[in-house]
Design an enzyme around this catalytic site. Structure first.
Site, PDB file in Angstrom:
ATOM      1  N   SER A 192       0.859  -1.166   0.000  1.00 39.24           N
ATOM      2  CA  SER A 192       0.000   0.000   0.000  1.00 39.24           C
ATOM      3  C   SER A 192       0.904   1.227   0.000  1.00 39.24           C
ATOM      4  O   SER A 192       1.927   1.262  -0.688  1.00 39.24           O
ATOM      5  CB  SER A 192      -0.930  -0.041   1.208  1.00 39.24           C
ATOM      6  OG  SER A 192      -1.779   1.074   1.253  1.00 39.24           O
ATOM      7  N   TYR A 206      -4.199   7.698  -7.567  1.00 38.94           N
ATOM      8  CA  TYR A 206      -3.259   6.824  -6.851  1.00 38.94           C
ATOM      9  C   TYR A 206      -3.713   6.655  -5.404  1.00 38.94           C
ATOM     10  O   TYR A 206      -3.762   5.535  -4.883  1.00 38.94           O
ATOM     11  CB  TYR A 206      -1.844   7.397  -6.906  1.00 38.94           C
ATOM     12  CG  TYR A 206      -0.842   6.564  -6.137  1.00 38.94           C
ATOM     13  CD1 TYR A 206      -0.287   5.427  -6.702  1.00 38.94           C
ATOM     14  CD2 TYR A 206      -0.461   6.910  -4.842  1.00 38.94           C
ATOM     15  CE1 TYR A 206       0.629   4.649  -6.002  1.00 38.94           C
ATOM     16  CE2 TYR A 206       0.445   6.135  -4.126  1.00 38.94           C
ATOM     17  CZ  TYR A 206       0.993   5.008  -4.714  1.00 38.94           C
ATOM     18  OH  TYR A 206       1.881   4.235  -4.012  1.00 38.94           O
ATOM     19  N   LYS A 253      -4.865   3.029  -3.468  1.00 39.29           N
ATOM     20  CA  LYS A 253      -4.275   2.508  -2.238  1.00 39.29           C
ATOM     21  C   LYS A 253      -5.300   2.466  -1.098  1.00 39.29           C
ATOM     22  O   LYS A 253      -5.253   1.555  -0.254  1.00 39.29           O
ATOM     23  CB  LYS A 253      -3.048   3.328  -1.846  1.00 39.29           C
ATOM     24  CG  LYS A 253      -1.898   3.205  -2.844  1.00 39.29           C
ATOM     25  CD  LYS A 253      -1.484   1.760  -3.075  1.00 39.29           C
ATOM     26  CE  LYS A 253      -0.258   1.648  -3.966  1.00 39.29           C
ATOM     27  NZ  LYS A 253       0.160   0.242  -4.197  1.00 39.29           N
ATOM     28  N   THR A 312      13.164   5.884  -5.079  1.00 41.10           N
ATOM     29  CA  THR A 312      13.083   4.928  -6.189  1.00 41.10           C
ATOM     30  C   THR A 312      12.672   5.713  -7.437  1.00 41.10           C
ATOM     31  O   THR A 312      12.529   6.932  -7.403  1.00 41.10           O
ATOM     32  CB  THR A 312      12.035   3.840  -5.899  1.00 41.10           C
ATOM     33  OG1 THR A 312      10.727   4.448  -5.870  1.00 41.10           O
ATOM     34  CG2 THR A 312      12.296   3.165  -4.557  1.00 41.10           C
TER      35      THR A 312
END
Length: 272
Positions: free
Chosen positions: A134, A148, A152, A183
């Site tokens: 999540s 988004y 989640k 990331t």
């Protein structure tokens, strides 16, 4: 004791880092990705301990086939990690129907199909651990990530329900809720809606809040994930990073205050 792990989205980011960590300590890993050539280095290094499977998680039949193949290959699936997903950046008004549907297909429905595929395997074994990736944005919302956030939040509701349904089968459920990490989630892996100028200032203000200290180092999450997988009594929810909990406490305190403020109205609506 070595575990058999099935992880999606293993080509990059958390997925690649965690996959290598599992293999390094001797676990057997089914690693899925849309492009399995990204896993060639791990295959070369770890040989038969990794089973790469090309998979688009949006394909329900392919999800079930991948789980079946993993079970046949390694004999069991101790842990499923639903890691595949991406971020859709854009204000709600900016988001197209196609973008919204594709976001939900991957982040929610892909996770649902793989969860459904793994449950019978784990139920037959009498044990298993399903870990759903999540986000802190499944607990609190942020602007220009509305779809988004919604994906989640859906994962959160699904998984909390699932945890109550799986107790009698020996299957544990955990939601991993990272804050921001360095990331490529917000860069190469991201999708951006067509911008409207009315939201330019909001986006600039949002970007200005992201100091260097805001983003965690993805490699530092490995010990937390290994601890979670090895726990006899894993939590339903686990934040990753130092930003998430203070932020959520601030938001939840404000929510509770507002609910209390409006409780007379709410109670009267009960009717008796």
């Amino acid at each position: 004791m070595a575990k058999t792990i099935f992880i999606t989205g293993a080509s990059r980011g958390f997925g690649k880092i965690w996959t290598e960590a599992f293999l390094k300590r001797g676990d057997k890993v089914t690693a899925t990705a849309r492009d399995i050539s990204s896993l060639n280095d791990l295959v070369e290094k770890y040989g038969d301990n990794i089973l790469p499977i090309q998979l688009n998680v949006n394909d329900r039949d392919a999800d079930f086939a991948a789980v079946k193949k993993a079970k046949e290959h390694f004999g069991s699936i101790d842990v499923l990690i639903n890691n595949a997903g991406y971020g859709l950046f854009g204000a709600v008004e900016e988001t197209s129907e196609k973008e919204a549907r594709e976001q939900m297909e991957t982040n929610f429905f892909g996770l649902l199909w793989l969860t459904q595929a793994a449950i019978p395997v784990m139920r037959e074994q009498g044990h298993g651990h399903i870990i759903q990736l999540s986000s802190v944005l499944g607990v609190v919302a942020a602007p220009v990530l509305g779809i988004y956030n919604a994906s989640k939040y859906a994962v959160e509701g699904l998984s909390e329900t699932l945890a109550t349904e799986m107790k009698g089968f020996g299957i544990k459920i955990s939601l991993v809720e990272p804050n921001g990490f360095s990331t490529d989630w917000g860069s190469a892996s991201a999708v951006h809606s067509t911008a409207l100028p009315q939201y330019d200032q909001m986006k600039a203000d949002q970007q200005a809040r992201f100091t260097e200290d805001f983003f965690g180092y993805p490699e530092a999450t490995t010990d937390a994930i290994l601890t979670l997988i090895d726990s006899e009594n894993p939590p339903l929810r686990l934040f990753l990073g130092k930003i998430a909990l203070p932020w959520v406490k601030q938001v939840y305190n404000a929510r509770l205050a507002e609910w209390d403020q409006w409780n007379d109205v709410a109670t009267a609506a009960h009717g008796h």
